[in-house]
Design a protein around this motif. Structure first.
Motif, PDB file in Angstrom:
ATOM      1  N   ALA A   1      -6.458 -15.687-108.497  1.00 45.11           N
ATOM      2  CA  ALA A   1      -5.379 -16.292-109.284  1.00 45.11           C
ATOM      3  C   ALA A   1      -5.130 -15.490-110.561  1.00 45.11           C
ATOM      4  CB  ALA A   1      -5.733 -17.740-109.619  1.00 45.11           C
ATOM      5  N   ALA A   2      -6.208 -15.049-111.218  1.00 47.36           N
ATOM      6  CA  ALA A   2      -6.060 -14.263-112.450  1.00 47.36           C
ATOM      7  C   ALA A   2      -5.533 -12.866-112.145  1.00 47.36           C
ATOM      8  CB  ALA A   2      -7.403 -14.169-113.177  1.00 47.36           C
TER       9      ALA A   2
ATOM     10  N   ALA B   1      -1.155  -9.001-112.574  1.00 45.29           N
ATOM     11  CA  ALA B   1      -0.735  -7.823-111.819  1.00 45.29           C
ATOM     12  C   ALA B   1       0.576  -7.265-112.378  1.00 45.29           C
ATOM     13  CB  ALA B   1      -0.566  -8.178-110.345  1.00 45.29           C
ATOM     14  N   HIS B   2       0.607  -5.954-112.585  1.00 44.56           N
ATOM     15  CA  HIS B   2       1.805  -5.248-113.061  1.00 44.56           C
ATOM     16  C   HIS B   2       2.314  -5.816-114.386  1.00 44.56           C
ATOM     17  CE1 HIS B   2       1.885  -3.423-109.080  1.00 44.56           C
ATOM     18  NE2 HIS B   2       1.845  -4.624-108.553  1.00 44.56           N
ATOM     19  N   ALA B   3       1.388  -6.357-115.189  1.00 43.08           N
ATOM     20  CA  ALA B   3       1.784  -6.934-116.469  1.00 43.08           C
ATOM     21  C   ALA B   3       2.259  -5.836-117.422  1.00 43.08           C
ATOM     22  CB  ALA B   3       0.623  -7.697-117.089  1.00 43.08           C
TER      23      ALA B   3
ATOM     24  N   TRP C   1      -4.302  -9.257-123.352  1.00 47.24           N
ATOM     25  CA  TRP C   1      -4.052  -7.945-123.970  1.00 47.24           C
ATOM     26  C   TRP C   1      -2.604  -7.508-123.733  1.00 47.24           C
ATOM     27  CZ3 TRP C   1      -6.430  -4.338-126.997  1.00 47.24           C
ATOM     28  CH2 TRP C   1      -5.916  -3.043-126.979  1.00 47.24           C
ATOM     29  N   ALA C   2      -2.137  -7.655-122.500  1.00 49.51           N
ATOM     30  CA  ALA C   2      -0.756  -7.239-122.204  1.00 49.51           C
ATOM     31  C   ALA C   2       0.233  -8.048-123.007  1.00 49.51           C
ATOM     32  CB  ALA C   2      -0.489  -7.407-120.706  1.00 49.51           C
ATOM     33  N   SER C   3      -0.032  -9.325-123.150  1.00 49.69           N
ATOM     34  CA  SER C   3       0.891 -10.184-123.875  1.00 49.69           C
ATOM     35  C   SER C   3       0.928  -9.863-125.368  1.00 49.69           C
ATOM     36  CB  SER C   3       0.489 -11.656-123.675  1.00 49.69           C
ATOM     37  OG  SER C   3       1.335 -12.512-124.413  1.00 49.69           O
TER      38      SER C   3
ATOM     39  N   TRP D   1       2.085 -17.128-121.153  1.00 45.62           N
ATOM     40  CA  TRP D   1       1.974 -18.110-120.071  1.00 45.62           C
ATOM     41  C   TRP D   1       2.114 -17.470-118.696  1.00 45.62           C
ATOM     42  CZ3 TRP D   1       6.065 -18.464-116.759  1.00 45.62           C
ATOM     43  CH2 TRP D   1       7.304 -18.010-117.211  1.00 45.62           C
ATOM     44  N   SER D   2       2.864 -16.356-118.625  1.00 45.30           N
ATOM     45  CA  SER D   2       3.048 -15.708-117.329  1.00 45.30           C
ATOM     46  C   SER D   2       1.993 -14.649-117.051  1.00 45.30           C
ATOM     47  CB  SER D   2       4.440 -15.072-117.253  1.00 45.30           C
ATOM     48  OG  SER D   2       4.588 -14.053-118.218  1.00 45.30           O
TER      49      SER D   2
END
Length: 327
Positions: free
Chosen positions: A56-57, A62-64, A320-322, A71-72
């Motif tokens: 799920a994580a 993925a591809h962030a 991190w991506a966010s 939230w996404s």
């Protein structure tokens, strides 16, 4: 008032953990059912849950891209909750089914002969009824997902059905356990996307190797009794070469998971969790004494930490991506 200690000998299996909430909170007549479901041994549902939560994580991150909404970039809390409930219910159903299939074997093994069925604390009919009840809880969880995930979840039942009999016909029952216990590595991705891709497939393959490794350690507890009753296992097959096999199994698991992460293009911090898990696995191999049952059990339980390290790493990658544009 009758103490828990004085009641313990009346309804608990020989190696039941002391002080667990099952024996403090539940009436004595429910203890055998709690033992059938292994509610007093939560490590089983944790190990069943981890591939679900990893997947799920992995799907969420993925591809962030940098700046993705937080939230996404994180897995759905509802999906995590459903997987938790489902893991507890289906692990309990699986253990009950396993005890029904292994009643004669359990009666011949010192560690298991006091389980509810061989000790006649419950009848086979009562155990089957309890199994159905737990399976219905699992079904109620499964239908919360999309149609593809529902069909995928149902497909896993074929593996679950044959697993208890594998120890009679193959030296690799741990491989079949891996097929069953790792199924969640497919489910988390399927629940998110409604399809499958190479990252969850490779995560599934890596998880299978991980399961074979930790369950081999677990099986070394019973290898002497298993030899007497004719139960086969990778612990008996590997013998004194167990550490070298664990190097291959755990190393292969980490490699496959790393490739899955790379194909999914998850943010770099996710790899930190995988590296930390690798150090933990290396520690297990280094200190393992296959002739020390207590230590084997402790090392088996420590794989809960492996699960946390990989999961937290994936969450950190999404966060991190966010937050990347703000750093």
């Amino acid at each position: 008032m009758e103490s828990i200690q004085s009641r313990a000998g009346q309804g608990r299996v020989a190696d039941a953990p002391s002080g667990h909430w099952v024996y403090r909170a539940l009436p004595t007549w429910l203890w055998p059912y709690a033992q059938l479901a292994r509610w007093d041994r939560p490590i089983g549902w944790w190990l069943l849950l981890w591939p679900c939560w990893w997947s799920a994580a992995l799907a969420a991150s993925a591809h962030a891209e940098p700046g993705i909404p937080l939230w996404s970039a994180l897995p759905s809390p509802w999906h995590l909750l459903f997987f938790l409930i489902g893991a507890i219910a289906m692990r309990g159903a699986g253990c009950t089914y396993n005890d029904l299939a292994d009643e004669d074997i359990d009666a011949a093994v010192e560690r298991t002969r006091s389980r509810p069925l061989p000790s006649r604390q419950v009848t086979r009919r009562q155990a089957w009824g309890f199994l159905v009840l737990q399976a219905l809880v699992g079904l109620a969880v499964l239908v919360q997902f999309n149609p593809f995930a529902i069909l995928l979840g149902i497909a896993s039942l074929a593996i679950v059905a044959v697993y208890p009999f594998m120890k009679r016909i193959t030296d690799w029952p741990q491989f079949v356990l891996g097929l069953a216990f790792s199924w969640g590595a497919l489910m988390g991705w399927a629940a998110h996307y409604g399809s499958l891709d190479w990252p969850p497939v490779l995560l599934y393959a890596g998880s299978i190797l991980w399961v074979i490794g930790y369950d081999t350690i677990y099986a070394h507890q019973d290898k002497e009794d298993d030899a007497l009753v004719g139960v086969r296992s990778t612990a008996r097959l590997f013998g004194n070469n167990t550490k070298w096999w664990l190097v291959r199994l755990y190393g292969g698991a980490l490699m496959l998971m790393a490739i899955a992460f790379a194909l999914a293009r998850v943010p770099l911090p996710a790899l930190a969790g995988l590296v930390a898990a690798g150090f933990h696995m290396a520690h297990q191999i280094r200190v393992l004494d296959i002739d020390n049952p207590d230590q084997c059990l402790r090392l088996f339980h420590s794989n809960k930490v492996v699960g946390w390290l990989i999961f937290v790493g994936l969450l950190a990658g999404g966060i991190w991506a966010s937050l990347a544009p703000l750093i």
